[in-house]
Design a protein around this motif. Sequence first.
Motif, PDB file in Angstrom:
ATOM      1  N   ALA B  97     -31.961   9.920 -12.144  1.00 12.42           N
ATOM      2  CA  ALA B  97     -32.312   9.397 -13.321  1.00 12.42           C
ATOM      3  C   ALA B  97     -33.533   8.989 -13.762  1.00 12.42           C
ATOM      4  N   PHE B  98     -34.139   8.374 -12.703  1.00 14.83           N
ATOM      5  CA  PHE B  98     -35.496   7.649 -12.887  1.00 14.83           C
ATOM      6  C   PHE B  98     -36.373   8.823 -12.930  1.00 14.83           C
ATOM      7  N   HIS B  99     -36.253   9.784 -11.952  1.00 18.60           N
ATOM      8  CA  HIS B  99     -37.406  10.837 -12.094  1.00 18.60           C
ATOM      9  C   HIS B  99     -36.999  11.868 -13.464  1.00 18.60           C
ATOM     10  N   MET B 248     -28.841   5.056 -17.750  1.00 23.63           N
ATOM     11  CA  MET B 248     -29.712   3.868 -17.227  1.00 23.63           C
ATOM     12  C   MET B 248     -30.396   3.888 -16.255  1.00 23.63           C
ATOM     13  N   GLY B 249     -31.633   3.772 -16.345  1.00 26.21           N
ATOM     14  CA  GLY B 249     -32.936   4.078 -15.334  1.00 26.21           C
ATOM     15  C   GLY B 249     -33.003   2.815 -14.501  1.00 26.21           C
ATOM     16  N   ASP B 275     -28.895   4.517 -12.290  1.00 25.94           N
ATOM     17  CA  ASP B 275     -30.048   4.432 -11.359  1.00 25.94           C
ATOM     18  C   ASP B 275     -30.083   3.118 -10.899  1.00 25.94           C
ATOM     19  N   GLY B 276     -29.402   2.715  -9.812  1.00 24.89           N
ATOM     20  CA  GLY B 276     -29.496   1.519  -9.143  1.00 24.89           C
ATOM     21  C   GLY B 276     -30.158   1.324  -7.944  1.00 24.89           C
ATOM     22  N   TYR B 314     -27.154   6.832  -8.514  1.00 26.61           N
ATOM     23  CA  TYR B 314     -28.284   6.946  -7.385  1.00 26.61           C
ATOM     24  C   TYR B 314     -28.176   5.399  -7.147  1.00 26.61           C
ATOM     25  N   SER B 315     -27.831   5.134  -5.943  1.00 24.17           N
ATOM     26  CA  SER B 315     -27.574   3.811  -5.539  1.00 24.17           C
ATOM     27  C   SER B 315     -27.804   3.537  -4.149  1.00 24.17           C
TER      28      SER B 315
END
Lengths: 169, 489
Positions: B97-99, B248-249, B275-276, B314-315
């Motif tokens: 999610a972040f990228h 949710m970044g 994205d955790g 992503y965690s």
Amino acid sequence: MALVRVISSDGAAFLVSQRLAKRSGKLKTEIETFRKSSDNSEAQPEIRIVTIRAEILRLVLQWLQQHQNDPVLPANQNEQDGRGDAEMGQSQWDRDFLAPMDLGIVMELILAANHLEVKGLLDITCKLVESKITGRTVDEIRTAFKLKSDFKGNEEEQTRLENRWCVEN
Amino acid sequence: MARRRRRNRRVIEVPEGEVNNGNGAGPTSANDTQVESALTLSGLPEELLLMILGYLEHPRDLNACQGVNHYWKSLAIQVGIKKTIALWKRWDPSETAFHRSLARLPSPTLKLESFDKTDYPAGLKTSWGKTSPTLSTHSLSLKPLGRTCCQPEILFLSRRTEPERLSMRNSLVLSSFFETYGHHLTYLHLFDLKLHPQQLYSALQKMPNLEALTLTTVGVGTHILDRRYTNVTYNYSSPCSKLTHLRMGNRTDHWTLQDKVFKWFESQLTSLEYDGSDYTLNSNSWVFQGRSNNEGEPNINYVPFKKVERLKIYSDWEYFSHDNIVPFVAVKHFSLLLMQPLDYQKLTRLLKYLDKMAGTLVHLHLHVEVQYQLNTRVPLDRKIVVFSNLTKFAITDDGVSGLVPYFLKRFKKLEKLQLLNNFELRYNHDNLEEGELIQKIVSRFEDENYWALCGTRARLNSIQFKKNQFTFNSRVELVIFLSIQFLSS
């Protein structure tokens, strides 16, 4: 060779192979419906297309003939962003095919391709119209497509101002 | 009459592969047959006009269409919205999610606007009566966002370089902007901002058409302690009912933002990315934990994300450290990227968790590592839960491929299997014929009991496997992505 008779709105009949006709989703459905309802398996299907005149139907069939060996595109591919897949399938032959046509014919081809469910032809004709919008100003678009403004007062200027902040210089 | 009808019925005998052009030399154009038509663009139905405008790539052209007339304006806005949301719906499970958020930053071709310039929406300018409302603060910027579209429906809000939290003045600017312009927005991306949840709630209430929201590095700042906000009673009803996509970044404040945002939208989301990866913020709790009843027991009736069909997480391994993780009862596409290697216990937890999704999963993407080869220790004799709808499965090959037999017993309808890791194959390209290279690659896999069918090009990026040591359904296509590095001589 199994044939099917396709009749245009103005009465012209085109005798084409069923294999070719089945490249059109609409004709394929009609042929299958005929087969189910007919007792005689040898009978030749006759399909009347009441919305497409002969000259346009001829062009559609000609395009189908040229692309009869292409893979069939899924009907809803790339539908999420509202466009088709013209870039994937446009050949030099397609460009030569479309180049001399005036916009009115292209519009009729779009309607015909949509009605007959010929996705490849629909994509390239829509893309052709899009290319006549790209890069043009509002006035040029109106002139090209014979469209009239129905904005009142300063509505047009307001629309322009609303969008100015996200348009590059 | 009958005679005339017969004359009109031109029957063209067409052998297969030929329609009408007897000479067979190239296309017969409309001009060749003297075809004319008076049909104009206005004669096309709306669905076809939308399709045509959907091809427009540059926002400048969509904006020009908006200026033609009212009908074209409504069409262009529809296309803009559709394109915006389409960016969301493209499913690339390997992206974090972040990228992905970063990838959505404005492309260089777009002009970046900010409040300290005059090209902000006319309504906001009027409401403030000044040409440059934030000239003195420089702490808020507005940027159009998107690959193909920067319609007003897409808005990217970011604090600029100043480390201070948003001042009250800027909050008012933000509030004023949303007041004037919020109803246009379908996608909002908040990045590197400090907001109080109540501010966010109020802003979202002014966006009745919002469909997608991304929060990246959004904190609450010190004003969480402001007296104005301490006594606010939160309303957990959704502030915008159309929102179905939430991303949710990382580095988004857990306690005061994530928790509340999830509660606002948990009953309506269809697509959720979480994205955790910044686990220092979340190490003591987990947002997807279930709720407990008064006796402290898990409340099994709590099913918060009952509409989520696309889920990406992503965690770190903490995700599986709790037994009481909420179920995603409708999820069809699930992508899990775990940052830390799994040991036997955590892997077992993961497998049990996946079993809960057996009824709905269609596409499973596991990007996980294990601490050691688990081939022999995987609990292969666990009860077999059949994933009745799963057709696509992707898994990192490194170590975890030992799990493939475990999964294949369960994935009865599998059609596509992807092994995800990159192989480091270093060959001197100049001294190696193409056939030799392919042979080497094949032998590499033969060593591992694979039988590979390679393509003919040396610069392979994929190899199609027809079968290997596993018993495949005949419809299964196994694709391995290879990264081959050529050495120059």
